[in-house]
Write an enzyme that holds these catalytic residues in place. Structure first.
Site, PDB file in Angstrom:
ATOM      1  N   ARG A  10      60.042   0.083-151.028  1.00  0.00           N
ATOM      2  CA  ARG A  10      59.977   0.312-149.292  1.00  0.00           C
ATOM      3  C   ARG A  10      58.694   0.278-148.971  1.00  0.00           C
ATOM      4  O   ARG A  10      57.216   0.294-149.804  1.00  0.00           O
ATOM      5  CB  ARG A  10      60.431   1.691-149.406  1.00  0.00           C
ATOM      6  CG  ARG A  10      62.169   1.914-149.496  1.00  0.00           C
ATOM      7  CD  ARG A  10      62.502   2.973-149.381  1.00  0.00           C
ATOM      8  NE  ARG A  10      63.385   3.623-150.498  1.00  0.00           N
ATOM      9  CZ  ARG A  10      64.778   3.684-150.127  1.00  0.00           C
ATOM     10  NH1 ARG A  10      65.566   2.896-148.611  1.00  0.00           N
ATOM     11  NH2 ARG A  10      65.738   3.245-150.365  1.00  0.00           N
ATOM     12  N   HIS A  11      58.384   0.182-147.684  1.00  0.00           N
ATOM     13  CA  HIS A  11      56.912   0.683-147.226  1.00  0.00           C
ATOM     14  C   HIS A  11      56.211   1.882-147.240  1.00  0.00           C
ATOM     15  O   HIS A  11      57.702   2.550-146.906  1.00  0.00           O
ATOM     16  CB  HIS A  11      57.223  -0.461-145.029  1.00  0.00           C
ATOM     17  CG  HIS A  11      57.142  -1.660-145.515  1.00  0.00           C
ATOM     18  ND1 HIS A  11      56.597  -2.037-144.271  1.00  0.00           N
ATOM     19  CD2 HIS A  11      57.656  -2.385-145.522  1.00  0.00           C
ATOM     20  CE1 HIS A  11      56.485  -3.501-144.179  1.00  0.00           C
ATOM     21  NE2 HIS A  11      57.651  -3.553-145.326  1.00  0.00           N
ATOM     22  N   THR A  12      55.114   1.785-147.377  1.00  0.00           N
ATOM     23  CA  THR A  12      54.731   3.719-147.137  1.00  0.00           C
ATOM     24  C   THR A  12      54.669   4.141-146.380  1.00  0.00           C
ATOM     25  O   THR A  12      54.745   3.588-145.232  1.00  0.00           O
ATOM     26  CB  THR A  12      52.640   3.698-147.295  1.00  0.00           C
ATOM     27  OG1 THR A  12      53.013   2.439-148.594  1.00  0.00           O
ATOM     28  CG2 THR A  12      52.764   4.350-147.454  1.00  0.00           C
ATOM     29  N   SER A  25      51.911  -3.570-144.705  1.00  0.00           N
ATOM     30  CA  SER A  25      51.995  -3.471-146.027  1.00  0.00           C
ATOM     31  C   SER A  25      52.066  -5.149-146.291  1.00  0.00           C
ATOM     32  O   SER A  25      52.980  -5.456-147.604  1.00  0.00           O
ATOM     33  CB  SER A  25      53.579  -3.098-146.955  1.00  0.00           C
ATOM     34  OG  SER A  25      54.713  -3.100-146.369  1.00  0.00           O
TER      35      SER A  25
END
Length: 354
Positions: A219-221, A229
């Site tokens: 998952r993206h931050t 990302s």
């Protein structure tokens, strides 16, 4: 019906050093002890002398070849032999793991060869004595596993393990830095996108994964100022490549409808069906459940509870090919209304020893 075994293995290496450090090679030879004859052919880089290759191969196999080994033929490929002719003459390749092997691995899959990418796979292949019931590629020659057509990209094919009868359909996009295992008889449909980053993907046996399937391993931050990302290029410094990386595990006899999406950390139980267009955000834990929606939820079960319990107990996906062939009529029968006694009678009447 044709017998299928891996009797001729092409060892591809750029250096003798890589050859001597290859654990899959020693595992293959050890597991072959007392079985069928085996031919190993080494194709090495242009700077490696044939004498050095033979010495290196002798060192790595010293003490590994038991007296019970029926026959082990070792040869070094002649410089005049093209890679196409070598692939045509062998049942499997065992690559060294060098970056230059990547296109060769894809080519080998396209030709239906076994590509030995793991120690466990080397041990399985050494003992393989299978049956093949359909004309394959290369003029009807049986294939072990196959990549049909061309992928868009496969970043690390050396980390992919395809079981016997596994297939990858055209135009796959595979970004992987970890292991992908696709089990015996399973299909990864056309236009699949496996954006896994460092997550591992395990697909069980006899799964059907329809076209446009997507598996996402990270998952993206969300807590940083930017969700950006991309880990390569001039702006890679802006953040981490991913906030969460979680493995994905898909059981046996699972069917994904077209355009399904699986998110990080998902585990899917044996026998499940996932409806077209579904987004799987968490584990599908009920065996033989039918799930659909965004997020995917349990709609109903494929069979009554006693039939599900029976199927989970017999684990037919582990049966040998010969046993599956004997029971082939069973797999084309409606069993939803059968009692457990009737189910056993169906198996016994088909000549299976289940």
């Amino acid at each position: 019906m044709k017998p299928l075994a891996v009797d001729r293995v092409l060892l591809v290496t750029d250096t003798v050093e890589r050859l001597t450090a290859n654990e899959r090679l020693t595992a293959l030879v050890k597991a072959r002890a007392g079985r069928r004859p085996l031919t190993l052919t080494v194709s090495a880089g242009p700077d490696e002398a044939p004498s050095a290759i033979r010495e290196g191969l002798a060192r790595v196999l010293d003490g590994q070849i038991p007296s019970s080994q029926p026959a082990l033929e070792l040869r070094v490929a002649d410089r005049s032999e093209s890679i196409d002719s070598l692939l045509e003459a062998h049942d499997a390749i065992l690559p060294s793991g060098a970056a230059g092997d990547r296109q060769l691995i894809v080519t080998a899959w396209q030709r239906g060869l076994c590509v030995i990418n793991a120690v466990e796979q080397a041990e399985e292949v050494a003992a393989l004595e299978e049956l093949y019931f359909e004309g394959g590629v290369r003029g009807g020659r049986p294939w072990y596993s196959i990549m049909e057509g061309n992928p868009v990209i496969v970043t690390n094919p050396q980390h992919i393990v395809l079981g016997y009868g596994a297939r990858i359909n055209p135009r796959a996009v595979i970004h992987n830095e970890n292991v992908i295992e696709i089990g015996r008889g399973s299909l990864l449909g056309a236009d699949a996108e496996l954006n896994l980053y460092k997550a591992k993907l395990t697909i069980g046996q006899f799964c059907h994964i329809s076209s446009y399937f997507a598996a996402i391993g990270s998952r993206h931050t969300l807590q940083f100022p930017a969700t950006f990302s991309v880990s390569r290029g001039p702006y890679a410094f802006l953040g981490q490549p991913a906030d969460k990386v979680s493995n994905i595990v898909i059981g046996n006899d699972v069917w994904f409808g077209t355009r399904t999406v699986v998110l990080p950390g998902v585990h899917v139980a044996d026998g499940c069906v996932v409806g077209a267009g579904s987004v799987v955000t968490k584990g599908l834990r009920e065996p033989y459940g039918i799930y659909a929606g965004n997020p995917a939820k349990l709609i109903r079960f494929r069979f009554p509870a006693h039939v599900i319990k029976w199927l989970c107990a017999i684990q037919w996906w582990d049966w040998s090919t010969a046993k599956l062939w004997q029971a082939r009529t069973f797999f084309r029968s409606d069993i939803s209304g059968k009692t457990e006694k009737e189910l056993w009678q169906m198996i016994e009447s088909m000549g299976s020893d289940a």
